[in-house]
Design a protein around this motif. Structure first.
Motif, short mmCIF file in Angstrom:
data_model
loop_
_atom_site.label_atom_id
_atom_site.label_comp_id
_atom_site.label_asym_id
_atom_site.label_seq_id
_atom_site.Cartn_x
_atom_site.Cartn_y
_atom_site.Cartn_z
N HIS A 101 0.87 -1.18 0.00
CA HIS A 101 0.00 0.00 0.00
C HIS A 101 0.90 1.23 0.00
O HIS A 101 2.14 1.10 -0.06
CB HIS A 101 -0.95 -0.02 1.20
CG HIS A 101 -0.25 -0.27 2.52
ND1 HIS A 101 0.64 0.61 3.05
CD2 HIS A 101 -0.30 -1.32 3.39
CE1 HIS A 101 1.10 0.14 4.21
NE2 HIS A 101 0.56 -1.05 4.43
N HIS A 104 4.08 1.29 2.20
CA HIS A 104 5.24 0.59 1.64
C HIS A 104 5.85 1.41 0.50
O HIS A 104 7.07 1.51 0.38
CB HIS A 104 4.81 -0.76 1.05
CG HIS A 104 4.19 -1.71 2.02
ND1 HIS A 104 2.88 -2.11 1.94
CD2 HIS A 104 4.72 -2.37 3.08
CE1 HIS A 104 2.62 -2.97 2.90
NE2 HIS A 104 3.71 -3.14 3.62
N TYR A 138 -3.15 -14.06 6.01
CA TYR A 138 -2.51 -12.77 5.74
C TYR A 138 -2.69 -12.44 4.26
O TYR A 138 -2.46 -13.29 3.40
CB TYR A 138 -1.02 -12.83 6.11
CG TYR A 138 -0.41 -11.46 6.17
CD1 TYR A 138 -0.52 -10.68 7.31
CD2 TYR A 138 0.22 -10.92 5.06
CE1 TYR A 138 0.00 -9.40 7.36
CE2 TYR A 138 0.75 -9.64 5.09
CZ TYR A 138 0.63 -8.88 6.25
OH TYR A 138 1.12 -7.60 6.29
N LYS A 216 5.40 3.16 11.61
CA LYS A 216 4.13 2.61 12.10
C LYS A 216 4.43 1.45 13.03
O LYS A 216 3.81 1.28 14.06
CB LYS A 216 3.25 2.15 10.94
CG LYS A 216 1.85 1.83 11.37
CD LYS A 216 1.18 0.78 10.54
CE LYS A 216 1.91 -0.51 10.55
NZ LYS A 216 1.21 -1.67 10.07
N ASP A 217 5.46 0.65 12.65
CA ASP A 217 5.90 -0.46 13.49
C ASP A 217 7.08 0.03 14.33
O ASP A 217 8.23 -0.37 14.13
CB ASP A 217 6.30 -1.64 12.60
CG ASP A 217 5.13 -2.16 11.79
OD1 ASP A 217 4.47 -3.09 12.23
OD2 ASP A 217 4.85 -1.59 10.71
N VAL A 243 2.52 6.62 7.00
CA VAL A 243 1.61 7.16 5.99
C VAL A 243 0.19 6.82 6.41
O VAL A 243 -0.09 5.69 6.83
CB VAL A 243 1.94 6.58 4.59
CG1 VAL A 243 0.94 7.05 3.55
CG2 VAL A 243 3.35 6.95 4.19
N MET A 251 -2.00 3.45 7.45
CA MET A 251 -2.15 2.41 6.42
C MET A 251 -1.53 1.12 6.93
O MET A 251 -0.48 1.12 7.57
CB MET A 251 -1.49 2.85 5.14
CG MET A 251 -2.26 3.94 4.48
SD MET A 251 -1.73 4.19 2.80
CE MET A 251 -2.87 5.47 2.34
N SER A 252 -2.21 0.02 6.64
CA SER A 252 -1.73 -1.29 7.06
C SER A 252 -2.38 -2.33 6.17
O SER A 252 -3.55 -2.19 5.79
CB SER A 252 -2.13 -1.52 8.53
OG SER A 252 -2.04 -2.89 8.85
N SER A 253 -1.61 -3.37 5.83
CA SER A 253 -2.18 -4.43 5.00
C SER A 253 -3.40 -5.04 5.67
O SER A 253 -4.32 -5.50 5.01
CB SER A 253 -1.14 -5.52 4.75
OG SER A 253 0.04 -4.96 4.28
N ARG A 254 -3.39 -5.07 6.99
CA ARG A 254 -4.50 -5.70 7.71
C ARG A 254 -5.77 -4.86 7.71
O ARG A 254 -6.82 -5.36 8.14
CB ARG A 254 -4.07 -6.02 9.15
CG ARG A 254 -3.07 -7.17 9.23
CD ARG A 254 -2.77 -7.53 10.67
NE ARG A 254 -1.97 -8.73 10.80
CZ ARG A 254 -0.65 -8.76 11.06
NH1 ARG A 254 0.01 -7.64 11.20
NH2 ARG A 254 -0.03 -9.91 11.17
N1 LIG Z 1 1.38 3.21 7.05
C1 LIG Z 1 2.68 2.96 6.92
N2 LIG Z 1 3.53 3.98 6.81
C2 LIG Z 1 4.87 3.77 6.69
N3 LIG Z 1 5.43 2.55 6.69
C3 LIG Z 1 4.60 1.50 6.79
C4 LIG Z 1 3.20 1.64 6.92
N4 LIG Z 1 2.64 0.41 7.01
C5 LIG Z 1 3.67 -0.47 6.96
N5 LIG Z 1 4.83 0.18 6.83
C6 LIG Z 1 6.16 -0.42 6.81
O1 LIG Z 1 6.31 -1.30 5.72
C7 LIG Z 1 7.21 -2.34 6.09
C8 LIG Z 1 6.54 -3.64 5.78
O2 LIG Z 1 5.43 -3.79 6.63
P1 LIG Z 1 4.30 -4.88 6.42
O3 LIG Z 1 4.52 -5.57 5.14
O4 LIG Z 1 4.16 -5.68 7.66
O5 LIG Z 1 3.02 -3.98 6.22
P2 LIG Z 1 1.91 -3.57 7.21
O6 LIG Z 1 0.96 -2.73 6.49
O7 LIG Z 1 2.59 -3.07 8.45
O8 LIG Z 1 1.19 -4.90 7.49
P3 LIG Z 1 0.48 -5.32 8.79
O9 LIG Z 1 -0.93 -5.37 8.41
O10 LIG Z 1 1.17 -6.63 8.98
O11 LIG Z 1 0.74 -4.38 9.89
C9 LIG Z 1 7.49 -2.18 7.57
O12 LIG Z 1 8.73 -1.52 7.72
C10 LIG Z 1 6.35 -1.31 8.01
O13 LIG Z 1 6.65 -0.53 9.15
#
Ligand SMILES: Nc1ncnc2c1ncn2[C@@H]1O[C@H](COP(=O)(O)OP(=O)(O)OP(=O)(O)O)[C@@H](O)[C@H]1O
Ligand SMILES: CC(C)(CO)[C@@H](O)C(=O)[O-]
Ligand code: BAL
Length: 383
Positions: A101, A104, A138, A216-217, A243, A251-254
């Protein structure tokens, strides 16, 4: 003191046993599913923006001419063969679990601006999922990821399968202490061992000069930075800002798991975090306890919110806070909406008036030890 070390020494074998048992279980469940395996496919690439960084070589010099298609590789051997021969080429790694998304993509775009060769890894790592977590479900869509990564400027997409990354159940894992205690480490035992292990493997496989992680993490960033410092891994960790959707949801894949109503209520997370920062700035809240209680109260206004934790810590050491001084702090939350566990956080610099944490274009925090010269990180790569 003694009690703490006893607790640690008791916990360690449980962790080790847990990680291999859960790993085998996760892998066994998905074995047979080869649908994600792709061979070295090439697709067309858009023009990538060139960096103004003087440390960067021209893409042509590295054998990575503009317009060259992004390459997709699934094996470590193919990946190593595809890395630039030019020793001065700056390699950037963006590790992901796919289902890309805009969060990433912002990491990939930053890497594009700063590096000669951008490698994006897509690997849903079984080692970091607990037995009752969502490894099986996932979200995965490698074709979409390929298109997105290429558009954002990646040169190489590394999408190994589990057999490639773990031909044998690992006897060797990486465990980072302290910063993994509490927050997500408490609710996801063994999670960060899995993350630290796979990221170490990726660092060895790709040998990047720079690696990009999203804030975010935030605990993951702290864990990886500490691991790199403790083990002298020659890579610069670049933390990148979170983001958000227009309504503030990180934003998050979940997020795709959320029902319409859960999605609506989930906006409370960022609202609560922003309110905390404002209350601190206006001196209406003074202590970490007030912050944690206040954030909880706001989140609990949403009936579907089931709080896992609300914690205020220092960053990047993630120490508990007694008095708010002028360190860098993070207020971090994990909250379940239905089956979906979301995390979010806000960072700020304490002091007379709490301010935003400044990240320069190297993505470093004000507290970081300073940027290690890329030239000190260049080394022979072994193919
Ligand atoms: N909204 C975001 N803004 C900036 N970086 C992000 C964001 N979401 C994820 N990332 C980063 O992208 C990288 C890959 O993360 P990942 O593939 O687990 O995605 P995610 O959206 O965090 O998925 P999840 O749903 O597992 O939380 C990590 O370094 C994560 O911190
Ligand atoms: C860093 C990572 C790719 C390791 O599997 C993962 O934890 C993630 O996507 O944040
Ligand atoms: N971005 C964190 C990966 C995980 O939840 O497992």
């Amino acid at each position: 003191m003694r009690r703490a070390s006893t607790r640690l020494s008791r916990r360690r074998p449980i962790q080790c046993e847990r990680i291999s048992t859960i790993f085998c279980e996760n892998v066994r469940r998905r074995r047979g599913d080869r649908s994600e395996r792709v061979s070295g496919i090439r697709t067309r690439c858009e023009k990538s923006p060139l960096s103004t960084r003087t440390t960067r070589l021209s893409r042509k010099k590295c054998g990575l001419r503009r317009h060259k298609a992004m390459k997709v590789v699934t094996t470590i051997r193919a990946l190593r063969r595809s890395l630039p021969d030019e020793k001065r080429a700056v390699i950037g790694l963006v590790p992901t679990m796919g289902y890309l998304h805009d969060g990433h993509l912002s990491l990939i775009e930053t890497a594009r601006r700063e590096c000669d060769c951008v490698v994006v890894s897509v690997f849903v790592n079984p080692l970091q999922f607990g037995p009752r977590e969502d490894f099986d479900t996932y979200p995965r869509d490698l074709n979409r990821d390929k298109a997105q990564a290429e558009k954002a400027g990646a040169d190489l997409l590394f999408a190994p399968d589990t057999e490639e990354m773990y031909p044998k159940p690992p006897f060797t894992t990486v465990r980072v202490s302290n910063v993994t205690e509490g927050m997500c480490g408490a609710s996801r035992p063994g999670h960060f061992d899995g993350v630290a292990t796979v990221v170490t493997k990726l660092f060895h496989i790709v040998q990047p000069h720079r690696a990009y992680f999203g804030l975010k993490d935030v605990q993951q960033v702290a864990v990886i930075q500490r691991m790199v410092d403790d083990l002298n891994i020659p890579v610069n960790i670049v933390p990148c800002p979170t983001v958000r959707e227009p309504d503030g949801l990180a934003m998050s894949s979940r997020n795709v798991y959320l029902s319409e109503e859960e999605r609506r209520q989930a906006t409370v997370l960022f609202q609560a975090l922003k309110t905390a920062k404002e209350k601190l700035a206006k001196r209406e809240w003074h202590t970490p306890q007030q912050v944690e209680d206040g954030v909880r109260d706001i989140i609990e206004t949403q009936p579907l919110a089931d709080i896992d934790y609300v914690e205020m810590r220092t960053f990047p050491d993630l120490e508990r806070v007694r008095d708010i001084g002028n360190k860098t702090y993070v207020i971090a939350v994990a909250v379940k909406f239905g089956k979906t566990r979301l995390i979010d956080n806000i960072l700020f610099q304490g002091g007379e008036t709490p301010t935003d944490v400044a990240y320069d274009d190297d993505g470093e925090t004000a507290q970081s030890d300073g940027h290690r010269s890329e030239s000190t990180l260049r080394r022979q790569r072994h193919n």
